[in-house]
Design a protein around this motif. Structure first.
Motif, PDB file in Angstrom:
ATOM      1  N   ASN A  38       0.842  -1.206   0.000  1.00  0.00           N
ATOM      2  CA  ASN A  38       0.000   0.000   0.000  1.00  0.00           C
ATOM      3  C   ASN A  38       0.880   1.260   0.000  1.00  0.00           C
ATOM      4  OD1 ASN A  38      -1.711   2.206   0.763  1.00  0.00           O
ATOM      5  ND2 ASN A  38      -3.260   0.688   1.350  1.00  0.00           N
ATOM      6  N   LEU A  39       0.803   2.010  -1.096  1.00  0.00           N
ATOM      7  CA  LEU A  39       1.715   3.156  -1.268  1.00  0.00           C
ATOM      8  C   LEU A  39       1.344   4.357  -0.406  1.00  0.00           C
ATOM      9  CD1 LEU A  39       2.362   3.183  -5.139  1.00  0.00           C
ATOM     10  CD2 LEU A  39       3.457   1.824  -3.358  1.00  0.00           C
ATOM     11  N   THR A  40       0.158   4.312   0.213  1.00  0.00           N
ATOM     12  CA  THR A  40      -0.238   5.480   1.008  1.00  0.00           C
ATOM     13  C   THR A  40      -0.388   5.146   2.509  1.00  0.00           C
ATOM     14  OG1 THR A  40      -2.604   5.086   0.599  1.00  0.00           O
ATOM     15  CG2 THR A  40      -1.457   6.512  -0.965  1.00  0.00           C
ATOM     16  N   LYS A  41      -0.602   3.875   2.832  1.00  0.00           N
ATOM     17  CA  LYS A  41      -0.803   3.477   4.229  1.00  0.00           C
ATOM     18  C   LYS A  41       0.532   3.418   4.985  1.00  0.00           C
ATOM     19  CE  LYS A  41      -3.085  -0.280   6.695  1.00  0.00           C
ATOM     20  NZ  LYS A  41      -3.570  -1.664   6.517  1.00  0.00           N
ATOM     21  N   ASP A  42       0.497   3.701   6.268  1.00  0.00           N
ATOM     22  CA  ASP A  42       1.697   3.640   7.119  1.00  0.00           C
ATOM     23  C   ASP A  42       2.822   4.515   6.542  1.00  0.00           C
ATOM     24  OD1 ASP A  42       0.214   1.560   8.310  1.00  0.00           O
ATOM     25  OD2 ASP A  42       1.264   0.022   7.148  1.00  0.00           O
ATOM     26  N   GLY A  43       2.463   5.623   5.929  1.00  0.00           N
ATOM     27  CA  GLY A  43       3.485   6.477   5.313  1.00  0.00           C
ATOM     28  C   GLY A  43       4.065   5.866   4.043  1.00  0.00           C
ATOM     29  N   GLY A  44       3.448   4.790   3.554  1.00  0.00           N
ATOM     30  CA  GLY A  44       3.950   4.133   2.338  1.00  0.00           C
ATOM     31  C   GLY A  44       4.688   2.850   2.668  1.00  0.00           C
ATOM     32  N   GLN A 209      -8.646  -6.070  -7.754  1.00  0.00           N
ATOM     33  CA  GLN A 209      -7.450  -6.651  -7.157  1.00  0.00           C
ATOM     34  C   GLN A 209      -7.695  -7.022  -5.694  1.00  0.00           C
ATOM     35  OE1 GLN A 209      -4.999  -7.506  -9.247  1.00  0.00           O
ATOM     36  NE2 GLN A 209      -6.664  -6.794 -10.570  1.00  0.00           N
ATOM     37  N   PRO A 210      -6.852  -7.915  -5.165  1.00  0.00           N
ATOM     38  CA  PRO A 210      -7.047  -8.328  -3.763  1.00  0.00           C
ATOM     39  C   PRO A 210      -7.009  -7.134  -2.806  1.00  0.00           C
ATOM     40  CG  PRO A 210      -5.360  -9.698  -4.832  1.00  0.00           C
ATOM     41  CD  PRO A 210      -5.743  -8.631  -5.810  1.00  0.00           C
ATOM     42  N   ASP A 211      -6.249  -6.098  -3.171  1.00  0.00           N
ATOM     43  CA  ASP A 211      -6.133  -4.945  -2.266  1.00  0.00           C
ATOM     44  C   ASP A 211      -7.025  -3.773  -2.673  1.00  0.00           C
ATOM     45  OD1 ASP A 211      -4.499  -4.689  -4.571  1.00  0.00           O
ATOM     46  OD2 ASP A 211      -3.130  -3.292  -3.581  1.00  0.00           O
ATOM     47  N   THR A 212      -7.935  -3.975  -3.611  1.00  0.00           N
ATOM     48  CA  THR A 212      -8.845  -2.889  -3.984  1.00  0.00           C
ATOM     49  C   THR A 212      -9.819  -2.622  -2.827  1.00  0.00           C
ATOM     50  OG1 THR A 212      -8.782  -3.706  -6.258  1.00  0.00           O
ATOM     51  CG2 THR A 212     -10.481  -2.072  -5.729  1.00  0.00           C
ATOM     52  N   PRO A 213      -9.889  -1.373  -2.349  1.00  0.00           N
ATOM     53  CA  PRO A 213     -10.843  -1.074  -1.267  1.00  0.00           C
ATOM     54  C   PRO A 213     -12.282  -1.346  -1.729  1.00  0.00           C
ATOM     55  CG  PRO A 213      -9.335   0.770  -1.644  1.00  0.00           C
ATOM     56  CD  PRO A 213      -9.125  -0.194  -2.765  1.00  0.00           C
TER      57      PRO A 213
END
Lengths: 218, 218
Positions: A38-44, A209-213
């Motif tokens: 995740n490019l935006t979560k946890d600061g990337g 995708q598996p990580d699509t919200p």
């Protein structure tokens, strides 16, 4: 073959460079496991020590395959083509057509996408992001539209899907996200529409995708 | 062979992407004619109607060869390798090593150079140019230094000169021009020094081109 020998794709659903590789894997019928970064979560998550060891550029995609890890989407696609040459081919046989495919791919992967990716947009500041991205994409699409008028058939180069098409569709999706007027680019729009109807482009789509919200799923 | 059938390279002495191709042409022993495109004179000669027809991206290099015109330096180099495969090879035979060569080439050509080229630096404004370019190059070199520790021999990938080396040397020259501290990058620096001693890198050097201004000649 053990489960662990499946290729692993480090991917982010919205990353256009990841999408290129997902299309290649789908076209080639290669079964793989997705590890979402995740490019935006946890600061990337791409900045984690663990991921940096896999890809020092701190970018997705990266593909773990055949005992090696490859970064850079076009290098991955060329590797898949060279090691899994069974149809569909991602590059034509004719050297001049291969040059057209690579020129278009590099135009997008080197001349457009890097100028409108997440890290650059962060640097230009919130209010400048949209015009900056629009300018980069429109400039590149102006050139691409002109080139396609010489190379295109049903697809970017002739009538076979190639690496160039794998770059085109994700870049058009970015253009739409940044509200670029696609009116001046009829050839780009036509090819994009034709490609989006193909199964490999649909299963690899960011909305599936598996990580699509959940709210972005289709 | 008539004079007009010689390949024509549209080039600018200081363009790092043009230099990549000049090295390839020199290594392959391909005789060619240079047409200089001055990126700063007359508001940029790459914007002329005549040049835009040749390369709609309005960038150098472009190579007219075998009846076609190819833009994008890596596409040109891959074409030369495929159509003139006689040694020296610019890509190794082993697919995994080829993947390393392409990953490094794309890292530089897609991940560093586009962020510090003339048109982007114009956009970020005069006072921001130096820190912007330094940041882009240092970020990429940090990744590259780490990758080279796994791939390098005398050169970027093993002990044969490859496309990756053709990207490395011009990028290091840009780093020096932008006063990037190369101290943290000993592997990059070592390989660069070794390469600069080779004739193909010397004859293609920005200080020895037909369009090099007198005060920059060496």
């Amino acid at each position: 073959m053990s489960e662990s020998s499946k290729p692993i794709l480090y991917s982010y659903f919205r990353s256009s460079c990841s999408w290129r590789v997902r299309i290649a894997l789908a076209l080639k019928g290669i079964d793989y496991e997705t590890v979402p970064i995740n490019l935006t979560k946890d600061g990337g998550q791409q900045f984690s020590a663990e991921f940096q060891t896999l890809n020092p550029m701190k970018q997705v995609p990266a593909l773990k395959i055949d005992g090696i890890t490859i970064g850079q989407s076009l290098a991955i696609i060329e590797y898949l083509e060279e090691t899994r040459p069974a149809p569909p081919r991602l590059l034509p046989q004719d050297p001049k057509k291969r040059a057209s495919v690579r020129m278009i791919s590099d135009l997008i992967a080197g001349g457009i996408q890097p100028l409108q990716n997440l890290s650059v947009l962060k640097q230009v500041g919130t209010e400048n992001q949209l015009p900056w991205a629009q300018k980069a994409i429109s400039f590149g699409f102006n050139a691409l539209e002109q080139i396609l008028q010489n190379t295109a058939g049903n697809f970017c180069v002739g009538d076979e899907v190639s690496m160039a098409d794998l770059c085109l569709v994700p870049q058009v999706a970015n253009a739409e996200r940044f509200k670029v007027d696609l009116g001046p680019f009829p050839t780009i729009s036509r090819i994009n529409k034709t490609l989006l109807a193909l199964e490999a482009f649909q299963v690899s789509h960011p909305c599936r995708q598996p990580d699509t919200p959940a709210e972005l799923r289709a």
